[in-house]
Design an enzyme around this catalytic site. Structure first.
Site, PDB file in Angstrom:
ATOM      1  N   ASP A   1      21.255  37.621  67.481  1.00 51.78           N
ATOM      2  CA  ASP A   1      21.712  38.789  68.242  1.00 51.78           C
ATOM      3  C   ASP A   1      22.259  38.336  69.598  1.00 51.78           C
ATOM      4  O   ASP A   1      21.546  37.689  70.362  1.00 51.78           O
ATOM      5  CB  ASP A   1      20.523  39.740  68.416  1.00 51.78           C
ATOM      6  CG  ASP A   1      20.870  40.935  69.294  1.00 51.78           C
ATOM      7  OD1 ASP A   1      22.075  41.251  69.405  1.00 51.78           O
ATOM      8  OD2 ASP A   1      19.930  41.548  69.847  1.00 51.78           O
TER       9      ASP A   1
ATOM     10  N   ASN B   1      23.642  40.514  71.983  1.00 50.66           N
ATOM     11  CA  ASN B   1      23.691  41.515  73.058  1.00 50.66           C
ATOM     12  C   ASN B   1      22.405  42.317  73.240  1.00 50.66           C
ATOM     13  O   ASN B   1      22.398  43.363  73.888  1.00 50.66           O
ATOM     14  CB  ASN B   1      24.872  42.466  72.841  1.00 50.66           C
ATOM     15  CG  ASN B   1      24.727  43.249  71.536  1.00 50.66           C
ATOM     16  OD1 ASN B   1      23.839  42.950  70.729  1.00 50.66           O
ATOM     17  ND2 ASN B   1      25.560  44.245  71.332  1.00 50.66           N
TER      18      ASN B   1
ATOM     19  N   ASP C   1      20.585  44.203  71.296  1.00 46.22           N
ATOM     20  CA  ASP C   1      20.274  45.481  70.634  1.00 46.22           C
ATOM     21  C   ASP C   1      19.343  45.288  69.433  1.00 46.22           C
ATOM     22  O   ASP C   1      19.056  46.231  68.698  1.00 46.22           O
ATOM     23  CB  ASP C   1      21.553  46.228  70.228  1.00 46.22           C
ATOM     24  CG  ASP C   1      22.332  45.488  69.151  1.00 46.22           C
ATOM     25  OD1 ASP C   1      21.941  44.352  68.781  1.00 46.22           O
ATOM     26  OD2 ASP C   1      23.340  46.041  68.661  1.00 46.22           O
TER      27      ASP C   1
ATOM     28  N   ASP D   1      24.640  39.642  65.056  1.00 52.32           N
ATOM     29  CA  ASP D   1      26.053  40.030  65.120  1.00 52.32           C
ATOM     30  C   ASP D   1      26.970  38.813  65.038  1.00 52.32           C
ATOM     31  O   ASP D   1      26.507  37.669  64.979  1.00 52.32           O
ATOM     32  CB  ASP D   1      26.321  40.842  66.401  1.00 52.32           C
ATOM     33  CG  ASP D   1      25.675  40.189  67.621  1.00 52.32           C
ATOM     34  OD1 ASP D   1      25.871  38.963  67.786  1.00 52.32           O
ATOM     35  OD2 ASP D   1      24.960  40.881  68.378  1.00 52.32           O
TER      36      ASP D   1
ATOM     37  N   ASP E   1      31.457  38.103  51.397  1.00 50.86           N
ATOM     38  CA  ASP E   1      30.820  38.862  50.332  1.00 50.86           C
ATOM     39  C   ASP E   1      31.795  39.957  49.918  1.00 50.86           C
ATOM     40  O   ASP E   1      32.323  40.679  50.760  1.00 50.86           O
ATOM     41  CB  ASP E   1      29.517  39.492  50.867  1.00 50.86           C
ATOM     42  CG  ASP E   1      28.404  39.453  49.838  1.00 50.86           C
ATOM     43  OD1 ASP E   1      28.672  39.852  48.694  1.00 50.86           O
ATOM     44  OD2 ASP E   1      27.281  39.039  50.182  1.00 50.86           O
TER      45      ASP E   1
ATOM     46  N   ASP F   1      17.997  38.418  48.593  1.00 54.47           N
ATOM     47  CA  ASP F   1      17.327  39.316  47.638  1.00 54.47           C
ATOM     48  C   ASP F   1      16.039  38.716  47.099  1.00 54.47           C
ATOM     49  O   ASP F   1      15.350  39.348  46.298  1.00 54.47           O
ATOM     50  CB  ASP F   1      18.250  39.601  46.442  1.00 54.47           C
ATOM     51  CG  ASP F   1      19.476  40.402  46.817  1.00 54.47           C
ATOM     52  OD1 ASP F   1      19.402  41.205  47.767  1.00 54.47           O
ATOM     53  OD2 ASP F   1      20.517  40.224  46.148  1.00 54.47           O
TER      54      ASP F   1
HETATM   55  C1  GLC Z   1      23.510  42.626  45.017  1.00 58.27           C
HETATM   56  C2  GLC Z   1      23.157  42.258  46.436  1.00 58.27           C
HETATM   57  C3  GLC Z   1      22.047  43.143  46.895  1.00 58.27           C
HETATM   58  C4  GLC Z   1      22.534  44.568  46.855  1.00 58.27           C
HETATM   59  C5  GLC Z   1      23.080  44.942  45.472  1.00 58.27           C
HETATM   60  C6  GLC Z   1      23.897  46.192  45.538  1.00 58.27           C
HETATM   61  O1  GLC Z   1      22.485  42.380  44.142  1.00 58.27           O
HETATM   62  O2  GLC Z   1      22.853  40.897  46.523  1.00 58.27           O
HETATM   63  O3  GLC Z   1      21.581  42.801  48.173  1.00 58.27           O
HETATM   64  O4  GLC Z   1      21.481  45.433  47.179  1.00 58.27           O
HETATM   65  O5  GLC Z   1      23.922  43.953  44.953  1.00 58.27           O
HETATM   66  O6  GLC Z   1      25.104  45.970  46.228  1.00 58.27           O
HETATM   67 CA    CA Z   2      23.566  42.680  68.419  1.00 55.90          CA
END
Ligand code: GLC
Ligand code: CA
Length: 562
Positions: A21, A23, A25, A29, A98, A330
């Site tokens: 982080d 800043n 909060d 970031d 992602d 996850d």
């Molecule tokens: C994938 C991601 C997970 C997310 C899910 C729905 O499994 O890794 O974090 O909750 O997809 O997008």
């Molecule tokens: Ca921040």
């Protein structure tokens, strides 16, 4: 084997909310990431996989995207992103984004339009069905985050499909306009100069036209959608189209998150002549013990782990490429799940696990903090959890179905919850582990005074330096990347031993997965003089050994004379 930069790379996953982080909060970031690139450079990783930073109402921490071409305000601005990208590239680190395109947020403009009426031009961007018998959902499918996979929508008296939360409506990939919109968005990011995509639940983008009820497992309320939504009828057609229209035009790394993938399916997604993806994440090894769902505390039997890892190693050989991981955002912390996070064994077992994974064939992924041997958090109360999956499961199993009592479910969450991986990165021993000067969005693990980056960077025998060495070895010895893999002692319940081979080179990897001493018989060549120790978590300097120490890992290398 054909060489490729993404085969030789080591990837580091950043979960931006919990990384750094800048800043105060309490939320990590982009500027925070930029400020820590020197740390990643020092570690030696080649690629950052950045969990989502796009605009999102954060129902699922950014995996519910409301605008693919804007940055979440909490994370910064597009300018901050561009700065981070440029700074990373200057360090020689690539950025993989992602890509979450199985679903959007319900606040995405496509969905806001779609739900307005059946004649709206965006109606068919999502999957709408009439209810059954008046006010029942179209079928019995359950969502991954508990409850029905269908949400009723007042405006048109119909239901939309959401395999995850109701705030994550599934896109209709059968609609050509959906595909075009996604491909042009991807192209926009590629033109910006990003280096690849990690594709979220990409195995679920194609659904069958017919949507019958799914099987209801014992003790469950809802039916299983997977035969109709996982590796669906057109998934390979759509990925080939994506490859042709976007991926093949750039020098990218692509990895698909493919829950439920088998070796056979993986060869289709990531086969070297299939023109789809570079590699996939399989789930078999992290799903060990999930006989009736995820919420259990079953241990991981080593023989089973070896069987699964080895199957993927040998069956993809020469045909597709493995991604190697024990952790991500996850999964619980690897050292707590597969190793031993007690004070006595944490350091050694974290190094042992890293050795076991990083000496295999494939592209290794390190999840932030794994390189420090960060552990599960052990939250004591449900109010400390933040993850939608954990909170919904607790609500369902404890409060609605009464199929688990509070204490039992809490201890399952302590073992398996995704929040274990999401506590803030432990930078130093100052307040909040140096992650923020404010109040962190999720509790810091109290063990940060002992386990933190500052201490480990300064300490040459730390887990951090061990990872650094593993990464450097991969750069120096092509056998680690490309060598053939062969499992030895498949039925040994304590030791994981495998051999790698490339031309006249051989490598032996020995890992003791227990806290006891273990006898071992060395293959003869590795006892010879001239056999080199590549790495050892006990400081060994030769292969003449009869016994392995607790959680010992040792890698031996031998090159025969020609
Ligand atoms: C994938 C991601 C997970 C997310 C899910 C729905 O499994 O890794 O974090 O909750 O997809 O997008
Ligand atoms: Ca921040």
């Amino acid at each position: 084997m054909e060489r490729a930069w993404w085969k030789e790379a080591v990837v580091y996953q950043i979960y931006p909310r919990s990384f750094m982080d800048s800043n105060g909060d309490g939320i990590g970031d982009l500027k925070g990431i930029t400020s820590r690139l020197d740390y990643l450079k020092e570690l030696g990783v080649d690629v950052i996989w950045l969990s989502p930073v796009y605009q999102s109402p954060n129902d699922d921490n950014g995996y519910d995207i409301s605008d693919y071409q804007n940055i979440l305000e909490e994370f910064g601005t597009m300018e901050d992103f561009d700065e981070m990208l440029a700074a990373a590239h200057e360090y020689g680190i690539r950025i993989v984004m992602d890509l979450v395109v199985n679903h959007t947020s319900d606040e995405h403009k496509w969905f806001v339009e779609s739900r307005k009426g059946i004649n709206n031009p965006y109606r068919d961007y999502y999957i709408w069905r009439n209810g059954k018998d008046g006010n029942e959902p179209p079928n019995n499918w359950g969502s991954c985050f508990s409850g029905s996979a269908w949400e009723y929508d007042n405006a048109t008296d119909m239901y939309y499909l959401h395999l995850f939360s109701p705030k994550q409506p599934d896109l209709n990939w059968d609609n050509e306009k959906v595909r075009e919109s996604i491909f042009s968005m991807m192209d926009w990011w590629c033109r910006k100069g990003i280096d690849g995509f990690r594709m979220d639940v990409i195995s679920m983008i194609s659904k069958t036209k017919e949507m019958p009820n799914g099987k209801v497992a014992d003790g469950r309320l809802y039916g299983d959608f997977s035969p109709y939504c996982v590796h669906g009828p057109n998934v390979h057609r759509y990925l080939k189209e994506m490859n042709e229209k976007v991926l093949s035009r750039y020098n990218l790394m692509t990895v698909g998150e493919t829950a439920g993938v088998t070796v056979e399916e993986a060869k289709r997604y990531a086969g070297k002549d299939e023109h789809e993806l570079n590699m996939v994440f399989q789930f078999e090894h992290v799903d060990i013990g999930n006989i009736n769902g995820k919420w259990n505390k079953n241990p991981v039997p080593l023989v089973e782990l070896k069987r699964i890892m080895s199957k993927w190693q040998t069956e993809l050989e020469g045909k597709a490429w493995n991604s190697l991981y024990f952790s991500n955002h996850d999964q619980p912390r690897a050292v707590s799940r597969f190793g031993n996070d007690s004070e006595e064994h944490r350091d050694r077992s974290a190094k042992m696990l890293a050795t076991c994974l990083h000496m295999m064939q494939g592209t290794p992924y390190i999840y932030q903090g794994e390189e420090l041997g960060m552990t599960n958090r052990q939250f004591e109360d449900i109010s400390q959890f933040r993850d939608i999956e954990s909170l919904n499961a607790y609500h369902d199993l404890v409060e609605v179905m009464h199929s688990m009592d509070k204490e039992e479910m809490l201890s399952c969450l302590q073992y398996k919850s995704r929040d274990n991986a999401r506590t803030p990165m432990q930078w130093d021993d100052s307040m909040n582990a140096g992650f923020t000067t404010g109040k962190p969005w999720i509790g810091v693990n109290p063990n940060y005074k002992k386990i933190n980056a500052k201490e480990q960077v300064a300490n040459p025998s730390s887990v951090f330096h061990y990872y650094k060495k593993l990464i450097a070895l991969r750069k120096k010895y092509p056998i680690i990347v490309y060598g053939l893999y062969e499992l030895l002692l498949p039925d040994d319940p304590n030791l994981y031993v495998y051999r790698r081979a490339l031309d006249i080179e051989q490598m032996l990897v020995i890992c003791n997965f227990t806290k006891e001493l273990q006898a071992v018989t060395m293959p003869e060549v590795f006892e010879k003089n001239g056999c080199e120790v590549l790495i050892s978590n006990y400081g060994r300097d030769n292969g003449k050994i009869q016994e392995l120490y607790p959680y010992e890992a040792l890698v031996l290398y031998y090159k025969s004379e020609v």
